[in-house]
Design a protein around this motif. Sequence first.
Motif, PDB file in Angstrom:
ATOM      1  N   LEU A   1       1.032  -0.798  -0.074  1.00 19.06           N
ATOM      2  CA  LEU A   1       0.410  -0.377   0.165  1.00 19.06           C
ATOM      3  C   LEU A   1       1.045   1.270   0.214  1.00 19.06           C
ATOM      4  O   LEU A   1       0.370   2.548  -0.333  1.00 19.06           O
TER       5      LEU A   1
ATOM      6  N   ARG B   1      -0.681   5.055  -1.533  1.00 16.48           N
ATOM      7  CA  ARG B   1      -0.817   6.085  -0.034  1.00 16.48           C
ATOM      8  C   ARG B   1      -0.004   7.477  -0.325  1.00 16.48           C
ATOM      9  O   ARG B   1      -0.380   8.293  -0.363  1.00 16.48           O
ATOM     10  N   THR B   2       1.204   7.151  -1.021  1.00 15.06           N
ATOM     11  CA  THR B   2       1.526   8.426  -1.361  1.00 15.06           C
ATOM     12  C   THR B   2       1.065   8.762  -2.351  1.00 15.06           C
ATOM     13  O   THR B   2       1.301   9.904  -2.491  1.00 15.06           O
TER      14      THR B   2
ATOM     15  N   GLY C   1      -1.656  10.705  -1.330  1.00 16.05           N
ATOM     16  CA  GLY C   1      -1.602  11.983  -0.225  1.00 16.05           C
ATOM     17  C   GLY C   1      -1.254  13.305  -1.369  1.00 16.05           C
ATOM     18  O   GLY C   1      -1.838  14.527  -1.167  1.00 16.05           O
TER      19      GLY C   1
ATOM     20  N   GLN D   1      -8.870  -1.334   1.964  1.00  9.19           N
ATOM     21  CA  GLN D   1      -7.592  -0.706   2.521  1.00  9.19           C
ATOM     22  C   GLN D   1      -7.521   0.696   1.695  1.00  9.19           C
ATOM     23  O   GLN D   1      -7.539   2.113   2.407  1.00  9.19           O
TER      24      GLN D   1
ATOM     25  N   LEU E   1      -7.913   4.583   2.768  1.00  2.00           N
ATOM     26  CA  LEU E   1      -7.466   5.879   2.466  1.00  2.00           C
ATOM     27  C   LEU E   1      -8.154   6.846   1.674  1.00  2.00           C
ATOM     28  O   LEU E   1      -7.702   8.237   2.025  1.00  2.00           O
TER      29      LEU E   1
END
Length: 279
Positions: free
Chosen positions: A217, A221-222, A225, A248, A252
């Motif tokens: 993940l 996530r990077t 974001g 997930q 997120l």
Amino acid sequence: MHSIKSVLRDAADSLALISGSALLDAEILLCQALNQSRPHLRAWPDKQLQPEQIKAFKALLAQRRQGTPIAYITGNREFWSRDFQVSPDVLIPRPDTELLIELSLKLIPADEPVKVIDLGTGSGIIAITLAAERPHAQISATDFSLAALRIAQVNAEKHRINNIQFYHSNWFADVPDTQFDLIVSNPPYIAEDDVHLQQGDVRFEPQSALSAPEQGLADIRTIAGAARNYLKPGGHLLIEHGYNQQQQAQTLFKDLHYDNVQTYKDLSGQPRVTHGQWN
């Protein structure tokens, strides 16, 4: 007797233990050796092959028996009805990723110069397909691998695409534009300890394009974001992920305050792409 029919039969038998599509593999490799099409093989099953043709075919067959993916042996793979050059520097295009194209095309008007970026473009299949299907769109494509970017640029030239800018960049790091209508990515998402990394074609593919920390993940996530700083108000984010990462990915996206979060299933019915809108 070395007829097309008999050579294919023997080759398929020899590939049966390592491939679930042994006859198809044999046909593709024989086409490569003969520089002919599959209809040619079927039209002339009793045609006798020359010794040099047999030798060329056996060399290709030996590579396949060692596990080398068909796409790396032939150097190409079809995606969205177009032929793309591939090499061991890039992932092999897969039908699952066509879902990203379907969803993206619904979000890109046919006649407006919307701005789209494909992060981690690899062989360029996503960026080039979107550029071809939406010629008014302004497409950017990034990859941190120069070798992958070279393949993508070759594919763009092959398909006469002129509405893409390629950037040697780790995700957004070296992208000059900051406002996109759509951000799309098929990032590494396999957990680093996943047993599938030691099986089948993926053994030969670039591991950096397949697996990521944090149970696969980390890159999702990077990207999710950072994308908030690069999306126009109302812009869309689409990320491909593993069949077991729907929950997930949704969590997120929601934690990062994306709206209209939804996951879509691929052709085999597996959750494959999560969408979020940035307002």
